[in-house]
Design a protein around this motif. Structure first.
Motif, PDB file in Angstrom:
ATOM      1  N   VAL A 148     -32.012  33.092  49.336  1.00  0.00           N
ATOM      2  CA  VAL A 148     -32.173  34.354  48.595  1.00  0.00           C
ATOM      3  C   VAL A 148     -31.272  35.445  49.158  1.00  0.00           C
ATOM      4  O   VAL A 148     -30.828  36.332  48.429  1.00  0.00           O
TER       5      VAL A 148
ATOM      6  N   GLU B 289     -36.917  33.274  44.233  1.00  0.00           N
ATOM      7  CA  GLU B 289     -36.604  31.866  43.950  1.00  0.00           C
ATOM      8  C   GLU B 289     -37.893  31.056  44.074  1.00  0.00           C
ATOM      9  O   GLU B 289     -38.678  31.273  44.997  1.00  0.00           O
TER      10      GLU B 289
ATOM     11  N   ASP C 217     -28.114  34.944  47.536  1.00  0.00           N
ATOM     12  CA  ASP C 217     -28.202  35.479  46.170  1.00  0.00           C
ATOM     13  C   ASP C 217     -27.830  36.959  46.153  1.00  0.00           C
ATOM     14  O   ASP C 217     -27.091  37.422  45.277  1.00  0.00           O
TER      15      ASP C 217
ATOM     16  N   PHE D 152     -35.241  39.829  44.803  1.00  0.00           N
ATOM     17  CA  PHE D 152     -34.644  38.516  44.526  1.00  0.00           C
ATOM     18  C   PHE D 152     -35.731  37.468  44.740  1.00  0.00           C
ATOM     19  O   PHE D 152     -36.387  37.447  45.792  1.00  0.00           O
TER      20      PHE D 152
END
Length: 258
Positions: free
Chosen positions: A123, A85, A126, A83
């Motif tokens: 994250v 960002e 997420d 993941f």
């Protein structure tokens, strides 16, 4: 100061405990509370948290790749696709966030950890959102089956497996839910909590957590539905056993009379 890259990575569920020792052997590191600050080249830092997240401050792509290859040996339940960002940061007189750029009023390690705490939670959230959504989508046929046919078209074993899968998802979320709370780090550094709170608000974390709770309620409802179905089938099975036994007893009594 020019704008620089700030990239968050979540590569696994968590890191093994001995990762801290190995990092200290390979890199120049500082450990502050639950964060490890890894100093690479000039003005390049990585801040790592034990729950599988590391934040790259102005780190070149090749250094990120090298670092990821190194920590892979210490990952528990690695993700096939991490993941990620991305934001930007720069230095200003006043702390603020605007158009995916964080304007820091200082570049101290403590300030970077405060910001990294929020980015790490982002994250991790997420991950939770994706896993819950996947679980709900994979089981969306269950309510539809009940609505159309009045029963669940799964075997007893399949229902038990579904209950196990859903329970694992729910318990995992509950177990790691504290990761989304305000970190203990700010008990010792309360002067930086305002920066953290501003970033939490910008990333919309609190409202996303509320949505996450609603999705957890859906998982709980699915667990109830499957549990009720399992009880119903077991009750029906017992009823048939009783009917068969009564029928058998009637047949025996009839034979005895003739």
């Amino acid at each position: 100061m020019q704008t620089k890259k700030l990239i968050s990575y979540l590569s696994c569920e968590k890191f093994e405990k001995n990762i801290f020792t190995s990092l200290e052997e390979r890199y120049k590191c500082n450990i502050i509370k639950d964060a490890v600050i890894i100093n690479l080249e000039e003005d390049e830092q990585i801040i790592l948290f034990k729950y599988g997240v590391f934040i790259c401050w102005n780190v070149k792509f090749e250094n990120i790749k090298f670092f990821m290859d190194f920590i892979k040996n210490f990952e528990i339940n690695s993700f096939d696709i991490p993941f990620i960002e991305e934001l930007n940061y720069t230095l200003e007189n006043e702390f603020k966030i605007n158009f995916d750029t964080i304007y820091l009023n200082n570049l101290s390690n403590i300030s970077k950890i405060a910001i990294s705490q929020a980015l790490a939670q982002n994250v991790k959230l997420d991950q939770f959102e994706k896993e819950l959504l996947t679980s709900i989508e994979n089981n969306s046929s269950i309510p539809l089956q009940l609505a159309h046919t009045g029963k669940i078209n799964l075997t007893k074993k399949e229902i038990s497996k579904k209950i196990g899968e859903l329970f694992l998802v729910k318990s995992k979320m509950n177990l790691h839910y504290d990761l989304l709370d305000t970190p203990e780090f700010f008990w010792e550094y309360p002067e930086y909590e305002n920066q953290y709170e501003k970033l939490i608000k910008y990333l919309d974390i609190k409202s996303r957590v509320e949505v996450l709770n609603k999705k957890l309620e859906v998982i709980q409802e699915l667990l109830h539905v499957l549990g009720d179905e399992q009880k119903h089938r077991y009750s029906s099975f017992l009823e048939w056993i009783i009917i068969i036994l009564i029928t058998f007893e009637i047949v025996i009594n009839i034979k005895d009379h003739f």
